[in-house]
Design a protein around this motif. Structure first.
Motif, PDB file in Angstrom:
ATOM      1  N   LEU A   1      -8.489  -0.459  -0.841  1.00 34.29           N
ATOM      2  CA  LEU A   1      -7.357   0.560  -0.683  1.00 34.29           C
ATOM      3  C   LEU A   1      -8.234   1.693  -0.321  1.00 34.29           C
TER       4      LEU A   1
ATOM      5  N   LYS B   1       0.778  -1.251   0.073  1.00 32.99           N
ATOM      6  CA  LYS B   1       0.024  -0.183  -0.124  1.00 32.99           C
ATOM      7  C   LYS B   1       0.839   1.250  -0.268  1.00 32.99           C
TER       8      LYS B   1
ATOM      9  N   TYR C   1      -9.420  -1.787  -6.943  1.00 31.47           N
ATOM     10  CA  TYR C   1      -8.839  -1.459  -5.544  1.00 31.47           C
ATOM     11  C   TYR C   1      -9.377  -0.394  -4.730  1.00 31.47           C
TER      12      TYR C   1
END
Length: 702
Positions: free
Chosen positions: A568, A467, A564
């Protein structure tokens, strides 16, 4: 020209240290001297502001000194939140904007009052052919007509005043998985449009249509077809020598799905060409070769489609390194000579300055970390590749950039006043590995890369490390010195396009649900506005009755957000990606309007069915999900909220219920395609087992 390059051992990251070049100058389609009359209307009647696509506004009433007074003038609810990528067009006091599924709205540019709306009634089952969300990047205007392209491959002309349809033509073979997501361009009474679909196995091309009646005038194919069908022109004859094997069985790719620019003096139309089909060159062209005109800028004669020159950014493309990214025309002083250039920051991570008359490469340096090539050889114009990057027969290679690129479709901007190009840059590593079990599936996702290698790790330490590698930046790039002047860090890679103004400002929206203004000279943030949802579309500026406006469409989406956006999440963007928050927002000095208050967006999650499947079934379901479902419904089955989160869907209740959606297609009118003939009942059982397992397991960061 003197360029000094040093690099970290192993060619991992390249840094530019020096270049003895003179500053930028001259090319500016909009006079910006201080005495210019500012009370007349100033439109934004072309996609990039002008044919050179600089995305620079000559307006200078909004400045760093007074921008604290900038406020919302009005907003218009687009009725959706998903993937709003449109550049508004402003003509004769009307602003035109598109939303999901190609719906066009015409509004009073001063008040926001709706004048008309047009729904082309696209076949929403075409969502099966979309690699990157049900998006559209806007319309074109000329001769009293609004021209729009549709996801199902049509080009439509509307009367700009009334919205009445004037003509409607199909530009593709609709039996094949072609789509249109880009905005048309219009030059000399001709409408130009390309298409998408390379991952699904199509052959790319650019077409020209008569603006008066929709008749096709010419078509330029970007890659050669089956040699048995004959060679149609010298450009295709040249291209055919750079391919091997039976590439035409995989389509070849090369779709021209977004960027174009036009130089009236040279009478050249520039088109950006996309990736190969499949990505993995060792499958589509096993003997290698440059595979022209993949990943190239191609110059054509707009009247005939005749090939003039090309420059290929990534020969033998194998990584989804498209050259469809935004191109900008400018006149620069380089090495003491005035040069007419075209500039591009394509996906492969290098910033190119090219002579737009001849196609000669003038300079190329990396604007983001790159480890697939050490540098661009200025003598040959070719990248010097790192051998490990060719994953056709190699071990997996963790690479920068990944297929999201160092820069994706989000438009850059260029200011003639500062001489800087403002790039919405991306840093996302990706593991490239050959799909050893690849078999071509007609009309489905075909990359030739092992997509199961790309899933984010579930253990906390590895997840946190990856990340931290995912970055988004706004980079101010000096195209003459080929180095960055300043940069701004973002908290997510997936942020909006850019606008530069003569008032000394740069505007960009971001994934954290804010529209932000920066000083154009040094990047200092001077203003922001909370939009309630992430912004990926680029802003524009226009003037009516002496008043300057800034307009931008909000609504997070696109391929990164789908894949994502749930795994995220950004704190503010997550609150804003629910339904109904996509808007066109228009600002002016002294604006006092407010957005509607955010309602409670917390949804109660139902209890999923019990997880009873064995590990082998779950693992197989994970593999099948990553290949067929993750691109829309999210990594680890965690949705961004733009489409349903499968962990909480009632269709998870039984194999029969899931079959209704995934096999029988009962939700095809909502954009959920049928996987009939692709996934067996056993496959669907395994996918359901994996989703149930994911629902029970979750991720600590969720």
């Amino acid at each position: 020209m003197k360029i000094t390059v040093t690099r970290r051992l192993g060619g991992a990251i390249i840094f530019i240290l020096s270049s003895l070049l003179l500053p930028a100058c001259s090319y500016n389609p909009f006079p910006t001297n201080a005495t210019q009359p500012q009370e007349k209307s100033v439109e934004w009647n072309k996609h990039g502001g002008d044919d050179g696509e600089q995305r620079f506004s000559p307006l200078q009433k909004i400045t760093p000194d007074n921008i604290a007074n900038l406020g919302l003038s009005w907003s218009f609810d687009l009725g959706v939140s998903r993937g709003i990528e449109s550049t508004p067009i402003v003509v004769d006091g009307t602003i035109y904007v598109t939303a999901t599924w190609n719906i066009v709205s015409a509004l009073d540019a001063k008040t926001g009052a709706l004048r008309w709306q047009f729904d082309p009634q696209v076949d929403r089952s075409k969502a099966a052919d979309l690699c990157c969300d049900a998006v559209n990047r806007g319309v074109a205007f000329s001769d009293g007509k609004i021209i729009t392209g549709t996801i199902d491959g049509r080009l439509i002309a509307l009367d700009a005043k009334s919205g009445i349809k004037l003509w409607d033509v199909v530009t593709v073979d609709q039996s094949q998985p072609y789509t249109i997501t880009g905005a048309p361009r219009i030059v000399k009474g001709k409408v130009f449009i390309g298409n998408g679909g390379a991952e699904y196995g199509v052959r790319g091309y650019m077409s020209a249509y008569d603006i008066n009646n929709g008749n096709m005038l010419w078509r330029f194919y970007t890659v050669p077809g089956n040699p048995a069908d004959g060679i149609t022109n010298p450009a295709m004859a040249r291209a055919a020598t750079t391919w091997t094997g039976e590439w035409w069985k995989f389509g070849g790719g090369g779709t021209a799905w977004d960027s174009m620019a036009y130089d009236a003096e040279l009478d050249l139309l520039y088109i950006g060409v996309g990736n190969g089909s499949p990505w993995n060159q060792s499958i589509r062209s096993p003997g290698g070769g440059d595979n022209l005109y993949l990943s190239s800028i191609v110059a054509l004669r707009p009247d005939t489609g005749e090939y003039v020159w090309h420059y290929q950014t990534t020969p033998g493309e194998s990584w989804d390194y498209t050259a469809t990214q935004h191109m900008i025309l400018a006149d620069l002083e380089i090495g003491g000579k005035d040069r007419k250039v075209i500039m591009q920051a394509p996906k492969n991570g290098f910033f190119y300055v090219i002579d737009r008359a001849t196609g000669e490469l003038l300079s190329a340096e990396n604007y983001v970390p790159v480890n697939w090539a050490s540098h661009i050889d200025l003598k040959t114009g070719r990248p010097v590749e790192v051998p490990e990057a060719r994953y056709g027969s190699q071990s997996p290679h963790t690479q920068m950039p990944g297929p999201f690129g160092g820069h994706n479709w989000h438009p850059m901007a260029y200011s003639p006043n500062t001489g800087l190009v403002y790039i919405p840059a991306i840093e996302t590593p990706f593991v490239y590995a050959k799909d050893k079990d690849f078999s071509y599936k007609e009309g489905r996702w075909n990359t030739g890369a092992d997509m199961t290698k790309t899933s984010l790790p579930t253990n906390e330490a590895d997840f946190k490390a990856i990340k931290e590698m995912l970055k988004g930046r706004l980079i101010a790039w000096d195209p003459v010195k080929q180095k960055r002047a300043w940069q701004v860090e973002h908290s997510s890679p997936w942020n909006g396009g850019v606008l530069a103004t003569a008032g000394g400002l740069v505007f960009q929206g971001n994934a954290s649900a804010k529209l932000v203004a920066y000083r154009a000279d040094d990047g200092t943030p001077v203003w922001d506005f909370f939009a309630q949802t992430g912004i990926v579309a680029p802003p524009i500026s226009y003037q009516i009755d002496g008043e300057q406006y800034i307009a931008v469409a909000s609504g997070w989406g696109g391929t990164f957000a789908l894949l994502y956006g749930g795994v995220l999440p950004e704190k503010q963007a997550t609150a804003g990606i629910k339904r109904g928050l996509g808007r066109l927002m228009v600002f002016k000095l002294g604006g006092q309007a407010k957005l509607p208050a955010l309602s409670d967006l917390v949804e109660r999650k139902p209890t999923p069915p019990a997880s009873t499947a064995d590990k082998a079934t779950v693992a197989n379901g994970n593999r099948l999900y990553d290949i067929n479902c993750a691109v829309c419904h999210g990594d680890h089955a965690i949705s961004s909220g733009l489409v349903p989160d499968l962990r909480w869907t009632p269709f998870l209740a039984s194999d029969d219920a899931l079959r209704l959606v995934a096999h029988d297609g009962i939700s095809s009118t909502k954009g959920m395609p049928s996987f009939h003939g692709v996934l067996t009942e056993q496959d669907l059982h395994a996918i359901r087992a994996y989703i149930i397992s994911s629902a029970h397991k979750g991720l600590k960061n969720e």
